[in-house]
Write a protein that holds these residues in place. Structure first.
Motif, short mmCIF file in Angstrom:
data_model
loop_
_atom_site.label_atom_id
_atom_site.label_comp_id
_atom_site.label_asym_id
_atom_site.label_seq_id
_atom_site.Cartn_x
_atom_site.Cartn_y
_atom_site.Cartn_z
N PHE A 69 -9.36 22.77 95.00
CA PHE A 69 -9.91 21.85 95.78
C PHE A 69 -11.54 21.56 95.48
O PHE A 69 -12.20 22.39 94.78
CB PHE A 69 -10.13 22.59 97.48
N GLY A 70 -11.84 20.27 95.78
CA GLY A 70 -13.18 19.98 95.19
C GLY A 70 -13.52 18.36 95.75
O GLY A 70 -12.86 18.04 96.82
N THR A 71 -14.12 17.71 95.07
CA THR A 71 -14.65 16.46 95.16
C THR A 71 -14.51 15.59 94.10
O THR A 71 -14.63 16.14 92.86
CB THR A 71 -15.85 16.18 95.82
N LYS A 72 -14.41 14.46 94.18
CA LYS A 72 -14.64 13.25 93.06
C LYS A 72 -16.11 13.19 92.91
O LYS A 72 -17.08 13.35 93.83
CB LYS A 72 -14.05 11.84 93.41
N ALA A 73 -16.77 13.08 91.40
CA ALA A 73 -18.19 13.00 91.42
C ALA A 73 -18.79 11.78 92.14
O ALA A 73 -19.83 11.59 92.43
CB ALA A 73 -18.20 12.73 89.72
N SER A 100 -6.70 7.28 94.63
CA SER A 100 -6.34 7.82 93.40
C SER A 100 -7.57 7.52 92.50
O SER A 100 -8.02 6.70 92.30
CB SER A 100 -5.07 7.33 93.10
N PRO A 101 -7.83 8.64 91.59
CA PRO A 101 -8.90 8.61 90.88
C PRO A 101 -8.42 7.68 89.56
O PRO A 101 -7.32 7.81 89.33
CB PRO A 101 -9.25 9.97 90.19
N LYS A 102 -9.25 6.78 89.03
CA LYS A 102 -9.12 6.04 88.08
C LYS A 102 -9.36 6.65 86.85
O LYS A 102 -10.09 7.73 86.65
CB LYS A 102 -9.89 4.69 88.06
N GLN A 114 -15.21 21.47 85.83
CA GLN A 114 -15.22 19.58 85.85
C GLN A 114 -14.11 19.23 85.15
O GLN A 114 -13.65 19.71 84.03
CB GLN A 114 -16.44 19.22 85.03
N ALA A 115 -13.33 18.42 85.61
CA ALA A 115 -12.16 17.79 84.92
C ALA A 115 -11.97 16.34 85.34
O ALA A 115 -12.42 15.53 85.99
CB ALA A 115 -10.95 18.22 85.84
N THR A 116 -11.70 15.74 83.95
CA THR A 116 -11.84 14.13 83.43
C THR A 116 -10.31 13.66 83.78
O THR A 116 -9.49 14.11 83.04
CB THR A 116 -12.30 13.92 82.30
N LEU A 124 2.08 11.73 88.26
CA LEU A 124 1.08 12.98 87.91
C LEU A 124 0.04 12.25 87.30
O LEU A 124 0.07 11.20 86.38
CB LEU A 124 1.85 13.56 86.76
N PHE A 125 -1.15 13.03 87.02
CA PHE A 125 -2.44 12.56 86.59
C PHE A 125 -2.53 13.67 85.34
O PHE A 125 -2.62 14.82 85.49
CB PHE A 125 -3.57 12.77 87.51
#
Length: 348
Positions: A69-73, A100-102, A114-116, A124-125
């Motif tokens: 669990f977390g947040t987008k930057a 959805s994250p780009k 930290q994940a990119t 799937l991402f």
């Protein structure tokens, strides 16, 4: 056949949210696929259904703490469920967030990771974890056990042990091979004492195992892929059991899918790679005689596999019995022991 043919009514109170104190204390519904006869036993009675020289095939995958669990930057909550570890720093994952994250987006997970986002592969991402630590070590340190959604609770520390087989050695699953949860060290020792042989395959169970079937006709369903390893020692054990006239016993539907994937040519052979084998009524089994399995979700592909193994009518009748007798269902629930249907008296 229609997906709705595999529906059954299940009272919510029969869904097991927690395991019993003792693994082998579960109940065991034994079903004869030919006659449809049912016996109500305890799981420790499984030894009575096994003979010296039989081969019991276990899935030795190990569940990883795959939920983060977390947040987008850029802001906004995010939940990540790792589906597959690609290498020491990259994973394929399900990502839940309001948007959805780009590509290039950075996720801050559990305050430590930290994940990119590198790219998208259908649902799937692909994520790359920063730093020196490996994916597995980061998940072990910070991840949550990926309990199935029907448990409707957060994971607890005890799930690190109990949502895991005692013999799992190969990390990579995001769901437990649940039939194996009933085996404790004492029962495994009893198998050895009786002269029952053990063999181990690997199938890393993916989150797709919980995905609903979204078509009306089962033949139209596209099965998700999972990684499987069946080595030469397993093939030799199966062939030797066949030659002796002994049974090949699969612990769980994942062991069935592994053995049958390796037997597509008609004879079992080593197999390593992805498999999307979909087993439903009409399938002819090549390598499995007896199946030990938990009770599965209505309209699931696992219900279809069991119906192929025991016969559709016998399976649905046994499930009605299980509900009436108040068996505990799903991952932390009770088990079935099923002798494969070999006669053709009942269609499907």
């Amino acid at each position: 056949m229609q997906v709705k043919d595999f529906h059954f009514e299940l009272p919510e109170e029969l869904i097991a949210s927690y395991p019993l104190d003792k693994r082998s204390a579960s109940r065991l519904l034994c079903l004869d696929g030919n006659s449809g006869a049912v016996e109500h036993r305890q799981f420790s009675d499984i030894l009575e259904y096994l003979d010296p020289g039989d081969v019991v095939v276990f899935n030795n995958t190990r569940v990883i703490p795959a939920r983060l669990f977390g947040t987008k930057a850029s802001g906004g909550k995010v939940e990540v469920l790792v589906e597959r570890v690609l290498d020491s720093h990259r994973v394929l994952a399900h990502v839940r967030s309001s948007r959805s994250p780009k590509e290039g987006a950075v996720l801050l997970l559990e305050g430590e990771i930290q994940a990119t986002m590198l790219g998208r592969h259908e649902n799937l991402f692909e994520l790359e974890f920063a730093g020196e630590a490996s994916v597995f070590s980061l998940l072990e340190a910070h991840g949550h056990m990926p309990l199935p959604p029907y448990m409707k609770r957060e994971d607890q520390l005890s799930d690190r042990e109990r949502y895991q087989t005692v013999y799992g050695t190969q990390p990579g699953a995001v769901a437990a091979p649940t039939a194996g949860l009933h085996f404790d060290e004492e029962l495994l020792a009893a198998l050895d004492e009786k002269g029952v042989h053990k063999a181990f395959v690997t199938l890393h169970v993916g989150a797709g195992t919980f995905q609903p079937v979204k078509v009306d006709k089962i033949e139209d369903h596209v099965m998700h892929s999972e990684y499987i390893e069946v080595d030469q020692s397993v093939c030799d054990a199966v062939k030797a059991a066949r030659a002796r006239g002994n049974k090949v016993v699969a612990v769980g539907t994942t062991s069935v899918r592994s053995l049958e994937s390796a037997s597509k040519s008609g004879e079992i052979a080593p197999y390593q790679g992805d498999s999307d084998i979909f087993i439903f009524p009409g399938y002819e089994f090549k390598s499995v005689d007896l199946l030990i399995t938990n009770f599965h979700l209505p309209e699931s592909t696992l219900m279809m596999l069991v119906s192929a193994f025991a016969g559709y009518e016998h399976t649905m009748a046994a499930y009605r019995d299980a509900v009436a007798e108040k068996y505990r269902f799903f991952s932390y629930g009770d088990a079935m022991c099923i002798r494969r249907k070999t006669d053709q008296g009942e269609a499907a």
